[in-house]
Design an enzyme around this catalytic site. Structure first.
Site, PDB file in Angstrom:
ATOM      1  N   SER A 106     -10.723   5.666 -11.134  1.00 33.17           N
ATOM      2  CA  SER A 106      -9.591   5.640 -10.212  1.00 33.17           C
ATOM      3  C   SER A 106      -9.471   6.998  -9.508  1.00 33.17           C
ATOM      4  O   SER A 106     -10.393   7.419  -8.838  1.00 33.17           O
ATOM      5  CB  SER A 106      -8.318   5.266 -10.975  1.00 33.17           C
ATOM      6  OG  SER A 106      -7.274   4.927 -10.084  1.00 33.17           O
ATOM      7  N   LYS A 158      16.847   0.429  -1.779  1.00 31.36           N
ATOM      8  CA  LYS A 158      17.023   1.642  -2.572  1.00 31.36           C
ATOM      9  C   LYS A 158      16.825   1.391  -4.069  1.00 31.36           C
ATOM     10  O   LYS A 158      16.349   2.262  -4.792  1.00 31.36           O
ATOM     11  CB  LYS A 158      18.420   2.228  -2.326  1.00 31.36           C
ATOM     12  CG  LYS A 158      18.627   3.618  -2.899  1.00 31.36           C
ATOM     13  CD  LYS A 158      17.705   4.624  -2.224  1.00 31.36           C
ATOM     14  CE  LYS A 158      17.939   6.022  -2.754  1.00 31.36           C
ATOM     15  NZ  LYS A 158      17.021   6.997  -2.145  1.00 31.36           N
TER      16      LYS A 158
END
Length: 284
Positions: A106, A158
């Site tokens: 990764s 949010k």
């Protein structure tokens, strides 16, 4: 028994005695990327920038070797480290060699792609070119114990993916779009830096391979180790100079830990668990 003559002493010697061995600066990058705390320093641009700058500024260096042992981590920090290595390589006009130990997966592989050549052990784990997000959902637990979650926001997104509220399909769709954007950057970077990738193979599924398999797929350039590879490239007398990592004293790290906004014991434990989980994905 031979020993290295310090540069300041060599400068005082007659010209016939000033012959120097090829010098390669070595930087070791170990640990999860972004998992940084005072007591568990991982890899971030802040923790490695100094070592990289010293490596590329080493007098007489003919190359820089990056030894990588990382399961990946934060994509932004991975990309920042990759870019810093490339910028310094171009600025100093020095070739870069990456050497994979246990794993370069990764973000660890993203960093390896900053090198001009990648060398792996036959048993190294390489790849995992993908993006992952993981978490837990506790909304059913709260309902079972009779606790009500109250969240008030300005902005519909949010509280996206709040683990204490039921998962919202719109939040998941938004997350997948973010992941797709990061994955596009990752695959584009690998494709650009690794022109020898085997055609017809989908290497961007998040799969991993051994060093020998990675060589066949073009993910690495050779099988070997740092000592034998650099001796073959620069001669038996190549001088490998390890750049020491500056971590600061243990007391200084403890003081930072106790400062306002510093990381606490619970955070340390969570960071340790997350780092262990990152390694465990590759059987290490």
């Amino acid at each position: 028994m031979s020993f290295a003559v310090p540069d300041f002493v060599r400068a005082l010697l007659p010209a016939r005695f000033r012959k120097t061995r090829p010098r390669v600066a070595v930087v070791r990058l170990n640990g999860a990327i972004g998992a940084v705390s005072p007591l568990r320093p991982g890899l971030s641009i802040a923790t490695v920038a100094g070592s990289l700058e010293r490596a590329f500024a080493m007098p007489g260096a003919v190359a820089v070797a990056i030894v990588i042992n990382s399961p990946g981590g934060a994509p932004a920090q991975s990309h920042l480290i990759h870019r810093r290595i490339r910028d310094l390589a171009v600025e100093k006009n020095l070739p870069v060699y990456a050497f994979v130990e246990d794993v370069a997966a990764s973000g660890g592989y993203m960093i390896a792609c900053a090198a001009d050549a990648i060398v792996a052990d036959p048993t190294s784990v390489v790849g995992s070119i993908g993006v992952v997000s993981a978490g837990f959902g506790f909304d059913k637990l709260l309902a079972r114990i009779g606790v009500e979650r109250r969240v008030h926001t300005q902005g519909d997104a949010k509280a996206m993916l709040d683990p204490f509220r039921p998962e919202d399909p719109a939040d998941v769709e938004r997350l997948l779009r973010i992941q797709a954007d990061v994955q596009g950057l990752f695959t584009g970077l690998v494709t650009t830096r690794r022109p020898t990738l085997k055609s017809g193979e989908n290497l961007f599924t998040g799969a991993i391979w051994t060093g020998r398999q990675a060589l066949e797929l073009g993910l690495v350039d050779a099988i070997g180790d740092i000592r034998s590879t650099l001796r073959a490239r620069f001669g038996e007398g190549v001088d490998l100079r390890l750049i020491a990592e500056a971590k600061g004293s243990f007391v200084a790290r403890l003081l930072r830990r106790g400062a306002p906004g510093g990381i606490g014991l619970a955070d340390e434990a969570i960071a340790a668990i997350e780092e262990r989980a990152a390694w465990a994905r590759y059987g290490l």
